[in-house]
Design a protein around this motif. Structure first.
Motif, PDB file in Angstrom:
ATOM      1  N   ALA A 284       5.766  14.152  -6.475  1.00 61.36           N
ATOM      2  CA  ALA A 284       4.334  13.844  -6.399  1.00 61.36           C
ATOM      3  C   ALA A 284       4.135  12.755  -5.357  1.00 61.36           C
ATOM      4  O   ALA A 284       4.739  11.685  -5.450  1.00 61.36           O
ATOM      5  N   PHE A 285       3.311  13.044  -4.371  1.00 62.00           N
ATOM      6  CA  PHE A 285       3.044  12.084  -3.288  1.00 62.00           C
ATOM      7  C   PHE A 285       1.560  11.769  -3.282  1.00 62.00           C
ATOM      8  O   PHE A 285       0.715  12.660  -3.214  1.00 62.00           O
ATOM      9  N   SER A 286       1.261  10.468  -3.359  1.00 64.56           N
ATOM     10  CA  SER A 286      -0.132  10.030  -3.377  1.00 64.56           C
ATOM     11  C   SER A 286      -0.334   8.900  -2.374  1.00 64.56           C
ATOM     12  O   SER A 286       0.545   8.060  -2.180  1.00 64.56           O
ATOM     13  N   VAL A 287      -1.507   8.911  -1.758  1.00 61.37           N
ATOM     14  CA  VAL A 287      -1.859   7.846  -0.812  1.00 61.37           C
ATOM     15  C   VAL A 287      -2.599   6.719  -1.531  1.00 61.37           C
ATOM     16  O   VAL A 287      -2.271   5.543  -1.345  1.00 61.37           O
ATOM     17  N   ARG A 288      -3.565   7.077  -2.360  1.00 61.21           N
ATOM     18  CA  ARG A 288      -4.331   6.088  -3.112  1.00 61.21           C
ATOM     19  C   ARG A 288      -4.458   6.534  -4.551  1.00 61.21           C
ATOM     20  O   ARG A 288      -5.211   7.491  -4.803  1.00 61.21           O
ATOM     21  N   PRO A 289      -3.756   5.925  -5.512  1.00 58.00           N
ATOM     22  CA  PRO A 289      -2.788   4.851  -5.313  1.00 58.00           C
ATOM     23  C   PRO A 289      -1.545   5.363  -4.595  1.00 58.00           C
ATOM     24  O   PRO A 289      -1.299   6.554  -4.538  1.00 58.00           O
ATOM     25  N   SER A 290      -0.780   4.450  -4.057  1.00 60.73           N
ATOM     26  CA  SER A 290       0.382   4.820  -3.259  1.00 60.73           C
ATOM     27  C   SER A 290       1.619   4.996  -4.133  1.00 60.73           C
ATOM     28  O   SER A 290       2.050   4.066  -4.819  1.00 60.73           O
ATOM     29  N   TYR A 291       2.162   6.206  -4.142  1.00 57.14           N
ATOM     30  CA  TYR A 291       3.437   6.442  -4.807  1.00 57.14           C
ATOM     31  C   TYR A 291       4.071   7.718  -4.286  1.00 57.14           C
ATOM     32  O   TYR A 291       3.398   8.603  -3.748  1.00 57.14           O
ATOM     33  N   ASN A 292       5.380   7.787  -4.443  1.00 56.57           N
ATOM     34  CA  ASN A 292       6.174   8.954  -4.072  1.00 56.57           C
ATOM     35  C   ASN A 292       7.215   9.113  -5.179  1.00 56.57           C
ATOM     36  O   ASN A 292       8.262   8.473  -5.166  1.00 56.57           O
ATOM     37  N   THR A 293       6.911   9.951  -6.167  1.00 58.53           N
ATOM     38  CA  THR A 293       7.667  10.031  -7.408  1.00 58.53           C
ATOM     39  C   THR A 293       8.451  11.333  -7.505  1.00 58.53           C
ATOM     40  O   THR A 293       7.942  12.395  -7.131  1.00 58.53           O
ATOM     41  N   TRP A 294       9.672  11.213  -8.079  1.00 60.13           N
ATOM     42  CA  TRP A 294      10.556  12.374  -8.207  1.00 60.13           C
ATOM     43  C   TRP A 294      10.849  12.677  -9.666  1.00 60.13           C
ATOM     44  O   TRP A 294      10.954  11.768 -10.501  1.00 60.13           O
ATOM     45  N   GLY A 295      11.032  13.970  -9.953  1.00 61.85           N
ATOM     46  CA  GLY A 295      11.548  14.375 -11.240  1.00 61.85           C
ATOM     47  C   GLY A 295      13.056  14.185 -11.268  1.00 61.85           C
ATOM     48  O   GLY A 295      13.668  13.786 -10.268  1.00 61.85           O
ATOM     49  N   GLN A 296      13.661  14.487 -12.402  1.00 61.33           N
ATOM     50  CA  GLN A 296      15.085  14.217 -12.582  1.00 61.33           C
ATOM     51  C   GLN A 296      15.970  15.275 -11.941  1.00 61.33           C
ATOM     52  O   GLN A 296      17.169  15.065 -11.783  1.00 61.33           O
ATOM     53  N   GLY A 297      15.399  16.414 -11.575  1.00 65.66           N
ATOM     54  CA  GLY A 297      16.179  17.494 -10.967  1.00 65.66           C
ATOM     55  C   GLY A 297      16.620  18.522 -11.989  1.00 65.66           C
ATOM     56  O   GLY A 297      16.930  18.173 -13.135  1.00 65.66           O
TER      57      GLY A 297
END
Length: 117
Positions: free
Chosen positions: A97-110
């Motif tokens: 999941a990539f977001s600009v506002r709010p800023s985050y770049n989150t990954w699942g566990q695979g």
């Protein structure tokens, strides 16, 4: 920051189908980009497919016509339907999941997907 939990990885025969799920801890309807990446041993992680907040989707050439990304905003869940699977699709698949506002770049566990007879 959103948390992502994946499920659905398995061993499947060539030509088979599999659906991956990615449950988010909060609403994802406005997330700029949700995507699925994969990584095989010795290879770099690659973006397989993504869906943008406005609904546009993109796919890497090797999965076009076989994979479908979708998003259920009511369930805060991202899906990847994989048809006509090939041995070369074998990899660990990651939800992102990539977001600009709010800023985050989150990954699942695979999740491990193995295509083999």
């Amino acid at each position: 920051q959103v948390r992502l939990v994946e499920s659905g990885g398995d061993l499947v025969q060539p030509g088979g189908s599999l659906r991956l799920s990615c449950a988010a801890s909060e609403n994802i309807s406005s997330t700029f980009r949700m995507g699925w990446y994969r990584q095989s041993p010795g290879k770099a992680r690659e973006l397989v497919t993504a869906i943008f907040s406005h609904g546009q989707t993109t796919y890497v050439d090797s999965v076009k016509g076989r994979f479908t990304i979708s998003r259920d905003n009511a369930k805060n869940t991202l899906y990847l339907l994989m048809n006509s699977l090939k041995p070369e699709d074998t990899a660990v698949y990651y939800c992102n999941a990539f977001s600009v506002r709010p800023s985050y770049n989150t990954w699942g566990q695979g999740n491990q997907v193995t295509v083999s007879s």
